[in-house]
Design a protein around this motif. Sequence first.
Motif, short mmCIF file in Angstrom:
data_model
loop_
_atom_site.label_atom_id
_atom_site.label_comp_id
_atom_site.label_asym_id
_atom_site.label_seq_id
_atom_site.Cartn_x
_atom_site.Cartn_y
_atom_site.Cartn_z
N VAL A 40 4.54 5.02 16.31
CA VAL A 40 4.32 3.71 15.72
C VAL A 40 3.38 3.86 14.52
O VAL A 40 2.36 4.54 14.60
CB VAL A 40 3.70 2.72 16.72
CG1 VAL A 40 3.48 1.36 16.07
CG2 VAL A 40 4.58 2.59 17.96
N ALA A 41 3.75 3.21 13.43
CA ALA A 41 2.88 3.17 12.25
C ALA A 41 2.36 1.76 12.07
O ALA A 41 3.13 0.81 11.94
CB ALA A 41 3.64 3.62 11.00
N VAL A 42 1.04 1.61 12.08
CA VAL A 42 0.41 0.32 11.78
C VAL A 42 0.09 0.32 10.30
O VAL A 42 -0.58 1.22 9.79
CB VAL A 42 -0.87 0.12 12.60
CG1 VAL A 42 -1.54 -1.20 12.21
CG2 VAL A 42 -0.55 0.12 14.09
N LEU A 43 0.58 -0.70 9.60
CA LEU A 43 0.47 -0.76 8.14
C LEU A 43 -0.46 -1.89 7.75
O LEU A 43 -0.25 -3.05 8.13
CB LEU A 43 1.86 -0.97 7.53
CG LEU A 43 2.95 0.01 8.02
CD1 LEU A 43 4.27 -0.29 7.34
CD2 LEU A 43 2.53 1.45 7.77
N LEU A 44 -1.50 -1.55 6.99
CA LEU A 44 -2.56 -2.49 6.66
C LEU A 44 -2.72 -2.63 5.15
O LEU A 44 -3.31 -1.76 4.51
CB LEU A 44 -3.87 -2.01 7.29
CG LEU A 44 -5.14 -2.83 7.05
CD1 LEU A 44 -4.98 -4.24 7.60
CD2 LEU A 44 -6.34 -2.13 7.70
N PRO A 45 -2.18 -3.70 4.54
CA PRO A 45 -2.36 -3.91 3.10
C PRO A 45 -3.70 -4.60 2.83
O PRO A 45 -4.05 -5.58 3.48
CB PRO A 45 -1.19 -4.84 2.74
CG PRO A 45 -0.92 -5.61 4.00
CD PRO A 45 -1.30 -4.72 5.15
N LEU A 46 -4.43 -4.09 1.85
CA LEU A 46 -5.76 -4.63 1.55
C LEU A 46 -5.92 -4.90 0.06
O LEU A 46 -5.55 -4.06 -0.77
CB LEU A 46 -6.85 -3.64 1.98
CG LEU A 46 -6.90 -3.23 3.46
CD1 LEU A 46 -7.96 -2.16 3.66
CD2 LEU A 46 -7.18 -4.43 4.34
N ARG A 47 -6.46 -6.05 -0.25
CA ARG A 47 -6.86 -6.36 -1.62
C ARG A 47 -8.15 -7.16 -1.57
O ARG A 47 -8.17 -8.31 -1.10
CB ARG A 47 -5.78 -7.15 -2.36
CG ARG A 47 -6.16 -7.49 -3.81
CD ARG A 47 -4.97 -8.07 -4.56
NE ARG A 47 -5.34 -8.61 -5.86
CZ ARG A 47 -5.49 -7.90 -6.97
NH1 ARG A 47 -5.30 -6.59 -6.93
NH2 ARG A 47 -5.81 -8.48 -8.11
N ASP A 48 -9.23 -6.54 -2.00
CA ASP A 48 -10.56 -7.17 -1.99
C ASP A 48 -10.91 -7.68 -0.59
O ASP A 48 -11.24 -8.84 -0.39
CB ASP A 48 -10.62 -8.31 -3.01
CG ASP A 48 -10.51 -7.82 -4.44
OD1 ASP A 48 -10.92 -6.67 -4.70
OD2 ASP A 48 -10.01 -8.56 -5.29
N GLU A 49 -10.89 -6.77 0.36
CA GLU A 49 -11.17 -7.13 1.76
C GLU A 49 -12.39 -6.38 2.29
O GLU A 49 -12.52 -6.18 3.51
CB GLU A 49 -9.96 -6.80 2.64
CG GLU A 49 -8.68 -7.50 2.27
CD GLU A 49 -8.67 -8.97 2.69
OE1 GLU A 49 -9.73 -9.48 3.12
OE2 GLU A 49 -7.60 -9.60 2.58
N GLY A 77 -5.37 -2.37 -5.44
CA GLY A 77 -6.10 -2.75 -6.65
C GLY A 77 -7.39 -3.50 -6.38
O GLY A 77 -7.77 -4.37 -7.19
N SER A 78 -8.08 -3.19 -5.29
CA SER A 78 -9.32 -3.90 -4.98
C SER A 78 -10.41 -3.57 -5.98
O SER A 78 -10.50 -2.45 -6.48
CB SER A 78 -9.79 -3.52 -3.57
OG SER A 78 -8.83 -3.86 -2.60
N GLY A 79 -11.26 -4.56 -6.22
CA GLY A 79 -12.39 -4.36 -7.11
C GLY A 79 -13.73 -4.53 -6.44
O GLY A 79 -14.77 -4.63 -7.11
N ASP A 80 -13.71 -4.56 -5.09
CA ASP A 80 -14.95 -4.82 -4.36
C ASP A 80 -15.38 -3.67 -3.46
O ASP A 80 -16.22 -3.85 -2.58
CB ASP A 80 -14.79 -6.08 -3.51
CG ASP A 80 -13.74 -5.91 -2.42
OD1 ASP A 80 -12.98 -4.92 -2.47
OD2 ASP A 80 -13.69 -6.77 -1.51
N GLY A 81 -14.80 -2.49 -3.66
CA GLY A 81 -15.18 -1.34 -2.84
C GLY A 81 -14.48 -1.28 -1.50
O GLY A 81 -14.97 -0.64 -0.57
N THR A 82 -13.32 -1.91 -1.38
CA THR A 82 -12.59 -1.91 -0.11
C THR A 82 -12.27 -0.49 0.35
O THR A 82 -12.44 -0.16 1.53
CB THR A 82 -11.28 -2.72 -0.26
OG1 THR A 82 -11.59 -4.10 -0.44
CG2 THR A 82 -10.42 -2.58 0.99
#
Length: 375
Positions: A40-49, A77-82
């Motif tokens: 199983v692959a758990v996929l976690l998309p993050l943007r500024d989180e 493309g996060s800009g907050d150090g995610t």
Amino acid sequence: MTAALALVVAVAALTGHTLVNAVAWLRRPAAGPAEVTEAVAVLLPLRDEADRVTPCLRALLAQRGVPDLRIVVLDDGSGDGTAEVVRAVAGADPRVTLLTGVAPPPGWLGKPHACWQLATRTDPAPTVLAFVDADVVLTPYAVAAAVTELRAAGVTLLSPYPRIVARTAADRLVQPLLQWLWLTFLPLRAMERSRRPSLAAAGGQFLVVDRAGYLRAGGHAAVADRVLEDIELARAVKRAGGRIALADGSRLASCRMYDDWPQLRDGYTKSLWATFGHPGAAAVVLALLLLLYTAPPLLAVAALAAGAPAVAGAAFLAYLAGVAGRVVSARATGGRAWPDALAHPVSVVVLGWLTVRSYHLRKRRRLTWRGRPVI
């Protein structure tokens, strides 16, 4: 008097449907120990989180019952150090892969593009993909239980809806409507059996799919420009011959969707226009909701003032029937019933205002989310 009685009958019938869905048709994956043998692959998309990903990722690292688990994270493309937070939490855990996303090309919205990158850039071995949002915290056996239910139900896509954490007054007014709407108006068993793509629902916070069926449906590439990519993905799965199912995931996951009123307001505003489609359809639906759930208490007060106690009593019964529907929905999905359900007429008014705002801003092309235009 006839109109008041008609309101009672209509609202009571809808509340009855809520009860049938909640008791008879809503799937409930087991919350206890479960184990799956497939990868199983758990996929976690993050943007500024950066501020919220830590509990989510720690919960993923604590999953049990999935010996062959991969956790693939995309920094979109996060800009907050995610990305730095992800590295700090994951450490050297070999199950975690951190990918760097690329900007969505023309014709793509950010969330579908991030999910598609995750699905196509992960190892090909996993036979199940589980999409999880950063605001979701899973219990230790959540992934194993969801995959077990996916296979037991014989479906391509399972949407175990998390328990929505409601802390502010705005949360408590608006967020419970998500579950209430589909429990009240969606025929769950017919949705599972029907092959009609129009009869579909899903929540993208926690979504489990058979990988082969996902790819056969075109995956998120098939819904590249869709604001409600979760529901549209469910429809794509149906068009490709697959089946879908909703489940109560309140014992498997919790979700704090928005931190404050501006986030909640803007989050609903960006997508409500897509929920209803044509403005005329939205106007009809909202008018019916207001008539059935907001008018009764107003009618009761007006009837009392006019010296018509029988009419007032019937209208009050219609109001209580609507409150009962909210209570049933809350009990079935891990939500808070009292005293929140008493404010159900106000909740419907707020939903109407958010819908009008959504169409207004869309018409002026001012809808954005996470710093990107929605349309």
